[in-house]
Structures are given as C-alpha cells and as structure tokens.
Design an enzyme around this catalytic site. Structure first.
Site, PDB file in Angstrom:
ATOM      1  N   ASP A  31     -30.499   0.653  34.702  1.00  0.00           N
ATOM      2  CA  ASP A  31     -31.756   0.001  35.085  1.00  0.00           C
ATOM      3  C   ASP A  31     -31.495  -1.463  35.353  1.00  0.00           C
ATOM      4  O   ASP A  31     -31.027  -2.179  34.469  1.00  0.00           O
ATOM      5  CB  ASP A  31     -32.768   0.112  33.933  1.00  0.00           C
ATOM      6  CG  ASP A  31     -33.320   1.513  33.806  1.00  0.00           C
ATOM      7  OD1 ASP A  31     -33.839   2.025  34.809  1.00  0.00           O
ATOM      8  OD2 ASP A  31     -33.225   2.089  32.709  1.00  0.00           O
ATOM      9  N   ASP A 171     -38.619   9.489  35.503  1.00  0.00           N
ATOM     10  CA  ASP A 171     -38.117   8.410  34.653  1.00  0.00           C
ATOM     11  C   ASP A 171     -39.241   7.806  33.817  1.00  0.00           C
ATOM     12  O   ASP A 171     -40.188   7.233  34.358  1.00  0.00           O
ATOM     13  CB  ASP A 171     -37.493   7.347  35.572  1.00  0.00           C
ATOM     14  CG  ASP A 171     -36.819   6.220  34.815  1.00  0.00           C
ATOM     15  OD1 ASP A 171     -36.849   6.224  33.578  1.00  0.00           O
ATOM     16  OD2 ASP A 171     -36.245   5.332  35.484  1.00  0.00           O
TER      17      ASP A 171
END
Ligand code: DX5
Ligand code: ZN
Length: 214
Positions: A31, A171
């Site tokens: 991320d 996600d």
C-alpha cells in the site's frame, strides 16, 4: 481465490514483510500513499525497495497517490506481479495503464466506496483487475463496508456484459467472517486480520478455510 497480504498495520515493516514472506500467501500487497490523494501511513520507496530486494514473493502494488506515474517505474524494477492505482486520480489514466503494461506487469484500477462504478466502464478492456475498496483508503483495521457486496455484484455484471476477463480483488476489512460473504471474487487483500496475530500463517489458513479453499 488468491490471498494478498498487506503489511500496512505492522509496527515494524521489515519484520512484518519477512514474516509474511515466510507464509504461503500468494502475494504481498504493497500500500503506497504520499498524502496527495488519501491520508495514511507513508513509506519511503527507497526503504521498501531495500526490503523487497530480499523477498522472493511477488508484489501486488496498490498506489493511492495523485500521480501514479512516478511510482510505476520504481515498482516495475521489483518483483512486481501487478500495479493498481486509484481511479480517483482522473488524469492520464490510460497512459498510466499502458505504462504498467509496457513493463510486462498486470494493471488494475482501484475504486473507493463513494465512487460511481460506471466510471470503470471506459477502461474495462485495458485492465487486468479491479480492486474494490471495501473501506475508505488510508488505514488498515477498519470494518468491511457491507454495501461492497452489491458493488462487487454490479462490477461482475458489467465485466460479464462486456465479455472480458477482468479479475476482481477486494481490499479492506477482510477476515474469516467477511470473506464468506464474497462472490465473484478472484483475490482478497487482508492486512490487520493477519498481522495482528503472532503467527501469520494461521489466519491465512483460516481465510482459506472460510473461503472453502482448504
Ligand atoms: C488501506 C489499504 C488496505 C489495508 C487493508 O487503504 O489499501 O490494503 O492494508 O487492511 P485491513 O485488512 O486491515 O482492512
Ligand atoms: Zn491496499
């Protein structure tokens, strides 16, 4: 269903990545935020590059930044399977998707909970994956947004109607209960559910069991 494990909620990312690498997760989910599009924990790409040099796992990169181009090149030099960026970037989407493909890497678009699904339509034939955000991007440990279920269904329908093979990844807020609710999903990203535990392999086993994979 594949599992991409995120280290975003790990206190010590070196250790976290090492431990994730030792599991049988299919990918490590990276991320990246730089404060331009979403607020969240920032990592220096230099530091990440250093750590990932010693990792054999393939990377599933998720760019939550305004200018993905800057990072696409950098991550293309690592062991990267796919690079996904937020559709909310708006500018140069097609060019950036082409750039990712030019490195022989799969590309994807991530879509936040408040963004209209129809925005994906013009890019459907140019992407390998859609990353459905089931939380507001930025932080791990948030609760799974239930409305994601119908959004996934709509996205699945849109892909089918276009007769394309675009994978769906989800996600945010994934755990052994929420994973059971998912249909039409090829991959899940799981962070805190895995990294909040001492042993990282056990929660991964539980996810696979809940998804009927084991
Ligand atoms: C948040 C990130 C997610 C996050 C998921 O913006 O994109 O990948 O790490 O964390 P959990 O699984 O804790 O929701
Ligand atoms: Zn992510």
């Amino acid at each position: 269903m594949k599992i991409a494990a995120s280290f975003l909620s790990c206190k010590n990312i070196e250790k976290g990545i090492q431990k994730l690498s030792a599991t049988d997760a299919d990918f490590i989910h990276v991320d990246l935020m730089d404060g331009t599009l979403y607020k969240g924990r920032k990592f220096s790409v230099r530091k990440l590059k250093k750590i990932f040099k010693h990792t054999r796992k393939r990377l599933d990169v998720h760019l939550m930044v305004k200018k993905p181009k800057k990072y696409i090149r950098k991550f293309s030099m690592l062991n990267t399977e796919s690079i996904t960026f937020q559709i909310e970037t708006e500018k140069n989407i097609e060019k950036n998707l082409e750039l990712i493909h030019s490195f022989g890497i799969k590309c994807g678009l991530a879509i936040s909970p408040d963004t209209e699904i129809s925005r994906l339509r013009p890019y459907l034939d140019k992407i390998d994956m859609i990353l459905v955000m089931s939380i507001v991007p930025g932080f791990g440990g948030q609760a799974f947004k239930e409305e994601s279920i119908s959004r996934i269904e709509m996205i699945h329908k849109m892909i089918q109607e276009a007769n394309l093979d675009v994978k769906i990844s989800v996600d945010g807020g994934i755990n052994d209960e929420t994973i059971k609710k998912l249909k039409y999903v090829d991959q899940v990203v799981a962070g805190s559910y895995i990294t909040n535990q001492k042993n990282f392999q056990e929660p991964i086993d539980c996810l696979r069991k809940s998804a009927g994979l084991r």
